[in-house]
Design a protein around this motif. Structure first.
Motif, short mmCIF file in Angstrom:
data_model
loop_
_atom_site.label_atom_id
_atom_site.label_comp_id
_atom_site.label_asym_id
_atom_site.label_seq_id
_atom_site.Cartn_x
_atom_site.Cartn_y
_atom_site.Cartn_z
N ILE A 108 -12.96 124.83 59.24
CA ILE A 108 -12.83 126.22 58.81
C ILE A 108 -13.58 127.11 59.80
CG2 ILE A 108 -13.29 127.88 56.98
CD1 ILE A 108 -11.28 125.83 56.12
N SER A 109 -12.84 127.97 60.48
CA SER A 109 -13.46 128.84 61.48
C SER A 109 -13.65 130.27 61.00
CB SER A 109 -12.64 128.83 62.78
OG SER A 109 -11.30 129.22 62.53
N ARG A 110 -12.93 130.66 59.95
CA ARG A 110 -13.07 132.01 59.44
C ARG A 110 -12.57 132.07 58.00
NH1 ARG A 110 -10.03 137.60 61.45
NH2 ARG A 110 -11.47 139.05 60.45
N ILE A 111 -13.28 132.86 57.19
CA ILE A 111 -12.87 133.13 55.81
C ILE A 111 -12.97 134.64 55.59
CG2 ILE A 111 -13.33 132.72 53.36
CD1 ILE A 111 -14.73 130.12 54.15
N ARG A 112 -11.87 135.25 55.16
CA ARG A 112 -11.92 136.70 54.95
C ARG A 112 -11.10 137.10 53.72
NH1 ARG A 112 -7.37 139.49 56.75
NH2 ARG A 112 -5.93 138.32 58.09
N PRO A 113 -11.66 137.97 52.88
CA PRO A 113 -10.93 138.47 51.71
C PRO A 113 -9.78 139.37 52.15
CG PRO A 113 -13.31 138.85 51.53
CD PRO A 113 -13.03 138.50 52.96
N ASP A 114 -8.72 139.39 51.35
CA ASP A 114 -7.57 140.25 51.62
C ASP A 114 -6.95 140.64 50.29
OD1 ASP A 114 -5.47 141.61 52.81
OD2 ASP A 114 -4.26 139.80 53.10
N GLY A 115 -7.55 141.66 49.65
CA GLY A 115 -7.06 142.07 48.34
C GLY A 115 -7.28 140.98 47.31
N MET A 116 -6.19 140.53 46.68
CA MET A 116 -6.29 139.49 45.66
C MET A 116 -6.32 138.09 46.25
SD MET A 116 -3.82 140.87 42.59
CE MET A 116 -2.34 140.88 43.62
N ALA A 117 -6.19 137.98 47.56
CA ALA A 117 -6.15 136.67 48.22
C ALA A 117 -7.36 136.51 49.14
CB ALA A 117 -4.86 136.52 49.02
N VAL A 118 -7.51 135.29 49.64
CA VAL A 118 -8.53 134.99 50.65
C VAL A 118 -7.85 134.23 51.78
CG1 VAL A 118 -10.67 133.79 51.18
CG2 VAL A 118 -10.39 134.90 48.96
N TRP A 119 -8.06 134.67 53.01
CA TRP A 119 -7.50 134.00 54.17
C TRP A 119 -8.49 132.98 54.71
CZ3 TRP A 119 -3.25 135.46 57.74
CH2 TRP A 119 -2.29 136.27 57.13
N TYR A 120 -7.98 131.77 54.97
CA TYR A 120 -8.78 130.71 55.60
C TYR A 120 -8.13 130.39 56.94
CZ TYR A 120 -11.08 129.83 51.12
OH TYR A 120 -11.81 129.97 49.97
N THR A 121 -8.91 130.46 58.00
CA THR A 121 -8.43 130.07 59.32
C THR A 121 -9.01 128.71 59.67
OG1 THR A 121 -8.27 132.36 60.05
CG2 THR A 121 -8.36 130.68 61.77
N VAL A 122 -8.14 127.81 60.09
CA VAL A 122 -8.53 126.43 60.37
C VAL A 122 -8.26 126.11 61.84
CG1 VAL A 122 -8.18 124.00 59.77
CG2 VAL A 122 -7.93 125.78 58.01
N THR A 123 -9.28 125.65 62.53
CA THR A 123 -9.13 125.22 63.92
C THR A 123 -8.78 123.73 63.92
OG1 THR A 123 -10.73 126.84 64.67
CG2 THR A 123 -10.26 125.01 66.16
N ALA A 124 -7.77 123.36 64.69
CA ALA A 124 -7.32 121.96 64.69
C ALA A 124 -6.92 121.55 66.11
CB ALA A 124 -6.13 121.78 63.74
N SER A 125 -6.78 120.25 66.30
CA SER A 125 -6.42 119.71 67.61
C SER A 125 -4.96 120.02 67.95
CB SER A 125 -6.62 118.20 67.64
OG SER A 125 -5.69 117.57 66.77
N GLU A 126 -4.63 119.93 69.22
CA GLU A 126 -3.26 120.15 69.67
C GLU A 126 -2.30 119.18 68.99
OE1 GLU A 126 -0.62 120.04 73.83
OE2 GLU A 126 -2.80 119.83 73.88
N LYS A 127 -2.75 117.96 68.76
CA LYS A 127 -1.93 116.94 68.11
C LYS A 127 -1.48 117.38 66.72
CE LYS A 127 -2.05 112.11 66.59
NZ LYS A 127 -2.89 110.88 66.50
N LEU A 128 -2.36 118.07 65.99
CA LEU A 128 -2.02 118.55 64.66
C LEU A 128 -1.28 119.88 64.71
CD1 LEU A 128 -5.35 117.73 62.78
CD2 LEU A 128 -3.26 116.37 62.86
N MET A 129 -1.67 120.74 65.65
CA MET A 129 -1.08 122.08 65.73
C MET A 129 0.40 122.04 66.07
SD MET A 129 -3.21 124.46 64.91
CE MET A 129 -2.15 125.80 65.46
N ARG A 130 0.87 121.02 66.74
CA ARG A 130 2.27 120.97 67.14
C ARG A 130 3.21 120.96 65.94
NH1 ARG A 130 3.19 115.71 70.50
NH2 ARG A 130 5.32 116.51 70.51
N TYR A 131 2.72 120.54 64.77
CA TYR A 131 3.56 120.49 63.57
C TYR A 131 3.33 121.68 62.64
CZ TYR A 131 3.92 115.66 65.14
OH TYR A 131 4.12 114.52 65.89
#
Length: 216
Positions: A108-131
């Motif tokens: 988890i590289s970032r967590i930010r509120p957005d109204g009624m939701a919360v955004w989670y940003t996840v950093t992952a390897s190239e092997k996982l990001m391709r999908y």
């Protein structure tokens, strides 16, 4: 198979390390309703087999491969975990097809509120990001989520309040590690249309012109 719709949050009672791996004892309630030895339960997205159970807990073993591929190796007593029983053949597929076989982990590289939701940003390897595909599906710690945004080295999901209250997501902090299972359909398609490593002469009949000619 699972759906990524979490049934309850359990609490790890103990983690016993052994030469062959680890034995987890997890306190819970809902997933015990029809439990039996040999049943499959996804723990933070990892499919484990029930080896024994009581009126308020179950035990499952995690082998070295499972501990290496997932975040289960870092679990400690008192940790909260997402739990889901294997989907019944006559059940509703509320999330997406989840196998319980983790592809790897992200952070988890970032967590930010957005109204009624919360955004989670996840950093992952190239092997996982391709999908990872925008508006596609991904399972994080066993939770079926829709990819809202894709970057070069990370992706984001927008999580509604209900999901936050019913899972362990609200407990996550920046820097925490999460289990990632990519969409299994994408992996199978890639296997079918791409040459096997080291077998350059294998060619697929599915090409861009073939797809265009058939209306895709």
């Amino acid at each position: 198979m699972f759906t990524g719709i979490i049934e309850e949050v359990g609490i790890v009672r103990s983690v016993v390390r052994r030469d062959a791996g680890a034995v987890l004892t997890i306190d819970c309630h809902i997933v015990l309703e029809d439990i039996f030895e040999g049943a499959s339960i996804a723990v933070n997205g990892v499919c484990l087999t029930v080896t024994s159970f009581t009126a308020n807990s179950f035990c499952a073993e995690a082998v070295h491969e499972t501990l290496r591929r997932s975040s289960l190796g870092s679990l400690i007593s008192g940790a909260a975990v997402n739990l889901e029983r294997a989907v019944a053949a006559n059940g509703r597929l509320g999330g997406h097809l989840v196998s319980g076989h983790i592809d790897g982990t992200g952070k988890i590289s970032r967590i930010r509120p957005d109204g009624m939701a919360v955004w989670y940003t996840v950093t992952a390897s190239e092997k996982l990001m391709r999908y990872i595909v925008e508006k596609g599906s991904v399972a994080l710690d066993g939770i079926s989520l829709t990819v809202a945004e894709v970057g070069e080295h990370s992706f984001s999901v927008s999580v509604i309040a209900h999901t936050l209250t019913q899972t362990t997501l609200s407990r996550l902090r920046q820097g925490d590690v999460v289990n990632i299972e990519n969409d299994c359909i994408a992996k199978y398609i890639e296997k079918f249309v791409c040459a096997y490593p080291g077998v350059s002469e294998r060619k697929s009949g599915i090409t861009e012109s073939f797809l265009a000619g058939h209306g895709f």
